[in-house]
Write an enzyme that holds these catalytic residues in place. Sequence first.
Site, PDB file in Angstrom:
ATOM      1  N   LYS A  69      45.847  37.054  36.440  1.00 13.40           N
ATOM      2  CA  LYS A  69      46.261  37.342  37.823  1.00 13.40           C
ATOM      3  C   LYS A  69      45.034  37.599  38.705  1.00 13.40           C
ATOM      4  O   LYS A  69      44.904  37.039  39.796  1.00 13.40           O
ATOM      5  CB  LYS A  69      47.197  38.571  37.868  1.00 13.40           C
TER       6      LYS A  69
ATOM      7  N   ARG B  79      55.777  46.019  39.643  1.00 16.85           N
ATOM      8  CA  ARG B  79      55.770  46.063  38.186  1.00 16.85           C
ATOM      9  C   ARG B  79      57.050  46.660  37.632  1.00 16.85           C
ATOM     10  O   ARG B  79      57.185  46.775  36.418  1.00 16.85           O
ATOM     11  CB  ARG B  79      54.613  46.942  37.748  1.00 16.85           C
TER      12      ARG B  79
ATOM     13  N   ARG C 162      36.689  40.923  28.115  1.00 15.95           N
ATOM     14  CA  ARG C 162      36.457  40.916  29.572  1.00 15.95           C
ATOM     15  C   ARG C 162      35.398  41.942  29.990  1.00 15.95           C
ATOM     16  O   ARG C 162      35.345  43.051  29.501  1.00 15.95           O
ATOM     17  CB  ARG C 162      37.768  41.239  30.273  1.00 15.95           C
TER      18      ARG C 162
ATOM     19  N   ARG D 291      36.248  47.853  31.468  1.00 23.19           N
ATOM     20  CA  ARG D 291      37.277  48.814  31.863  1.00 23.19           C
ATOM     21  C   ARG D 291      37.635  49.732  30.696  1.00 23.19           C
ATOM     22  O   ARG D 291      37.684  49.293  29.541  1.00 23.19           O
ATOM     23  CB  ARG D 291      38.538  48.063  32.309  1.00 23.19           C
TER      24      ARG D 291
ATOM     25  N   ARG E 230      50.027  48.463  26.870  1.00 21.85           N
ATOM     26  CA  ARG E 230      50.251  47.795  28.171  1.00 21.85           C
ATOM     27  C   ARG E 230      51.250  46.644  28.009  1.00 21.85           C
ATOM     28  O   ARG E 230      52.069  46.384  28.898  1.00 21.85           O
ATOM     29  CB  ARG E 230      48.917  47.295  28.750  1.00 21.85           C
TER      30      ARG E 230
HETATM   31  P1  AP5 Z   1      42.263  38.642  34.385  1.00 19.87           P
HETATM   32  O1  AP5 Z   1      42.292  37.662  35.501  1.00 19.87           O
HETATM   33  O2  AP5 Z   1      41.378  39.830  34.537  1.00 19.87           O
HETATM   34  O3  AP5 Z   1      43.761  39.059  33.998  1.00 19.87           O
HETATM   35  P2  AP5 Z   1      44.784  39.990  34.748  1.00 19.87           P
HETATM   36  O4  AP5 Z   1      46.131  39.356  34.637  1.00 19.87           O
HETATM   37  O5  AP5 Z   1      44.309  40.342  36.121  1.00 19.87           O
HETATM   38  O6  AP5 Z   1      44.727  41.231  33.765  1.00 19.87           O
HETATM   39  P3  AP5 Z   1      44.633  42.787  34.016  1.00 19.87           P
HETATM   40  O7  AP5 Z   1      44.256  43.399  32.692  1.00 19.87           O
HETATM   41  O8  AP5 Z   1      43.761  43.130  35.183  1.00 19.87           O
HETATM   42  O9  AP5 Z   1      46.095  43.109  34.339  1.00 19.87           O
HETATM   43  P4  AP5 Z   1      46.826  44.388  34.204  1.00 19.87           P
HETATM   44  O10 AP5 Z   1      48.040  44.015  34.903  1.00 19.87           O
HETATM   45  O11 AP5 Z   1      47.003  44.983  32.864  1.00 19.87           O
HETATM   46  O12 AP5 Z   1      45.809  45.468  34.893  1.00 19.87           O
HETATM   47  P5  AP5 Z   1      45.855  46.236  36.273  1.00 19.87           P
HETATM   48  O13 AP5 Z   1      44.466  46.474  36.696  1.00 19.87           O
HETATM   49  O14 AP5 Z   1      46.799  45.593  37.228  1.00 19.87           O
HETATM   50  O15 AP5 Z   1      41.866  37.853  33.053  1.00 19.87           O
HETATM   51  C1  AP5 Z   1      41.684  38.535  31.826  1.00 19.87           C
HETATM   52  C2  AP5 Z   1      40.521  37.878  31.043  1.00 19.87           C
HETATM   53  O16 AP5 Z   1      40.919  36.569  30.643  1.00 19.87           O
HETATM   54  C3  AP5 Z   1      39.232  37.725  31.884  1.00 19.87           C
HETATM   55  O17 AP5 Z   1      38.128  37.955  31.061  1.00 19.87           O
HETATM   56  C4  AP5 Z   1      39.268  36.256  32.348  1.00 19.87           C
HETATM   57  O18 AP5 Z   1      37.972  35.742  32.485  1.00 19.87           O
HETATM   58  C5  AP5 Z   1      40.031  35.582  31.202  1.00 19.87           C
HETATM   59  N1  AP5 Z   1      40.868  34.478  31.680  1.00 19.87           N
HETATM   60  C6  AP5 Z   1      41.604  34.430  32.828  1.00 19.87           C
HETATM   61  N2  AP5 Z   1      42.249  33.250  32.928  1.00 19.87           N
HETATM   62  C7  AP5 Z   1      41.943  32.558  31.794  1.00 19.87           C
HETATM   63  C8  AP5 Z   1      42.293  31.255  31.310  1.00 19.87           C
HETATM   64  N3  AP5 Z   1      43.127  30.438  31.991  1.00 19.87           N
HETATM   65  N4  AP5 Z   1      41.796  30.873  30.115  1.00 19.87           N
HETATM   66  C9  AP5 Z   1      40.954  31.687  29.399  1.00 19.87           C
HETATM   67  N5  AP5 Z   1      40.567  32.922  29.834  1.00 19.87           N
HETATM   68  C10 AP5 Z   1      41.059  33.348  31.004  1.00 19.87           C
HETATM   69  O19 AP5 Z   1      46.549  47.611  35.843  1.00 19.87           O
HETATM   70  C11 AP5 Z   1      45.878  48.571  35.047  1.00 19.87           C
HETATM   71  C12 AP5 Z   1      46.744  49.814  34.942  1.00 19.87           C
HETATM   72  O20 AP5 Z   1      46.961  50.387  36.246  1.00 19.87           O
HETATM   73  C13 AP5 Z   1      48.150  49.603  34.379  1.00 19.87           C
HETATM   74  O21 AP5 Z   1      48.165  49.603  32.962  1.00 19.87           O
HETATM   75  C14 AP5 Z   1      48.896  50.788  34.991  1.00 19.87           C
HETATM   76  O22 AP5 Z   1      48.645  51.987  34.302  1.00 19.87           O
HETATM   77  C15 AP5 Z   1      48.284  50.902  36.374  1.00 19.87           C
HETATM   78  N6  AP5 Z   1      49.005  50.116  37.403  1.00 19.87           N
HETATM   79  C16 AP5 Z   1      48.508  49.088  38.147  1.00 19.87           C
HETATM   80  N7  AP5 Z   1      49.425  48.621  38.984  1.00 19.87           N
HETATM   81  C17 AP5 Z   1      50.551  49.341  38.776  1.00 19.87           C
HETATM   82  C18 AP5 Z   1      51.865  49.300  39.321  1.00 19.87           C
HETATM   83  N8  AP5 Z   1      52.214  48.388  40.277  1.00 19.87           N
HETATM   84  N9  AP5 Z   1      52.783  50.194  38.852  1.00 19.87           N
HETATM   85  C19 AP5 Z   1      52.441  51.110  37.926  1.00 19.87           C
HETATM   86  N10 AP5 Z   1      51.229  51.203  37.355  1.00 19.87           N
HETATM   87  C20 AP5 Z   1      50.284  50.315  37.767  1.00 19.87           C
END
Ligand code: AP5
Length: 222
Positions: A13, A88, A127, A161, A172
């Site tokens: 994402k 979410r 990552r 992270r 997660r």
């Molecule tokens: P990346 O693009 O970083 O993936 P992502 O989907 O953004 O993953 P996140 O880990 O950031 O998502 P998340 O939803 O768990 O975390 P968030 O920060 O929102 O890609 C991942 C890796 O794969 C990278 O190294 C990239 O290079 C590689 N990659 C990408 N595309 C690829 C491809 N096509 N092929 C190969 N490799 C690829 O949330 C963190 C925490 O915050 C949550 O756990 C929760 O506690 C809290 N939180 C955040 N938002 C909310 C909400 N709305 N409600 C409640 N809690 C929340």
Amino acid sequence: MNLILLGPPGAGKGTQAKLLETLYGITQIATGDMLRAEVKAGTPIGKQAQAIMASGALVPDEIIIAMLRSRLTGPDCAAGFILDGFPRTVPQAEALDQMLDQAGLSLDAVIELKVDDAALTDRIAGRFSCAQCGAGYHDEWKTALVPGVCDVCGSHDFVRRADDNRETVAARLVAYHAQTAPILPYYAAQGRFFQVDGMAPMADVTREIEIVLATLPPRDGK
Ligand code: AP5
């Protein structure tokens, strides 16, 4: 253009949202990044969220919804936004609908990046990002052109992270399947919901999203 990118942790994402920002001149709104900024600044929200995020659970809806409320109508969102990591839960999706209604805005597309659970742990565990400019990298699939030097800003400073470890990723994923996956039928029922193969190479995923956006049906028969 107003978009939502949905998908499990590590689906890509954030990677795709950053590319779409450049391609379409719209703003990425990533609730995970907003929460990490609150944690870093030691704000009351950050203090509440820190332990929850470290455990892999979701931060309570009321905190997230309050944080998002004024963000969608910020001046940097005049040309549109890409929501990354929000909504979410079903209550978050319902609150978003209300916020959009009140602001006279609507969604152009909700795009799910579909990725196998097995691939996600490896993606997340590998990552890292530039501590200065935030550019994203991966140990195997996206290394810096010059090892140890950021391609974008030339910094030598990289970070990982706190929640990017195998144990927290498992938690997660449980949270994703239990609390976030139920919003997929919510958006499917509203229309303008599209699925893209997130297992494809990054550039192919971007191309598939571009095709979806280029062929969106007209709104209200216009
Ligand atoms: P990346 O693009 O970083 O993936 P992502 O989907 O953004 O993953 P996140 O880990 O950031 O998502 P998340 O939803 O768990 O975390 P968030 O920060 O929102 O890609 C991942 C890796 O794969 C990278 O190294 C990239 O290079 C590689 N990659 C990408 N595309 C690829 C491809 N096509 N092929 C190969 N490799 C690829 O949330 C963190 C925490 O915050 C949550 O756990 C929760 O506690 C809290 N939180 C955040 N938002 C909310 C909400 N709305 N409600 C409640 N809690 C929340």
